[in-house]
Enzyme design. Sequence first.
Site, short mmCIF file in Angstrom:
data_model
loop_
_atom_site.label_atom_id
_atom_site.label_comp_id
_atom_site.label_asym_id
_atom_site.label_seq_id
_atom_site.Cartn_x
_atom_site.Cartn_y
_atom_site.Cartn_z
N HIS A 1 0.85 -1.19 0.00
CA HIS A 1 0.00 0.00 0.00
C HIS A 1 0.88 1.24 0.00
CE1 HIS A 1 -3.85 -1.99 0.73
NE2 HIS A 1 -3.19 -2.80 1.53
N ALA B 1 9.14 -22.99 6.56
CA ALA B 1 7.91 -22.52 7.20
C ALA B 1 8.16 -21.23 7.98
CB ALA B 1 7.37 -23.60 8.13
N ARG C 1 17.33 -16.27 4.75
CA ARG C 1 18.71 -16.40 4.28
C ARG C 1 18.98 -17.87 3.98
NH1 ARG C 1 18.36 -14.45 9.12
NH2 ARG C 1 18.83 -15.76 10.89
N LYS D 1 21.03 -23.94 3.43
CA LYS D 1 21.62 -25.14 2.84
C LYS D 1 21.57 -25.01 1.32
CE LYS D 1 20.99 -30.12 2.65
NZ LYS D 1 20.34 -31.29 3.22
#
Length: 181
Positions: free
Chosen positions: A100, A142, A163, A166
């Site tokens: 917005h 998640a 970030r 792996k």
Amino acid sequence: MSIEGKEKPSNIKELFGMRREMSIGFHITDFVFRKIFRQNSGVKWAIHFTSTIHSPEKIIKGKGVFPGDSPGMYINAINGITIGDYSNFGPNVGLISANHDFVDNDAHVADLPIEIGRFCWVGMGAVILPGVKLGDFTIVGAGAIVNKSFPDGYCVIAGNPARINKYLNKEECDAFAREKR
């Protein structure tokens, strides 16, 4: 065989073009909410009745991709979203392509679209923000908040802000992709 050389549908799901991995109940609920109640009526594929998709006409999706089929997804595609083949989204994922305006909350700010590569997987509760580009085989953990791009892909990202946790084996991923085609 029919006259056109195509096999006749062998079950009710095939007859009505339903995805075989989803229950008939999912498709009936989708029909009721999209076609009768007109919730998410502009969406051209079956989605979960608790998901919300704004500007579905600005979503370009690849093969085997059904954004919104998991419960509680929120997709704002005002600035566009591109999703590569076979990418998946968990429940309560947010794909937000527009913010917005800071002064006028009724207006949206133009930004770059979200681009999600092939064979990506976005885990439950993750949020992907405007202008983010994820390369092929990017797994989003998640609850991650993705506010920058990971265009090289072949990685697992998580956290707030997201970030790399792996790197994936590129050769193994590419071999899987060749088999899937």
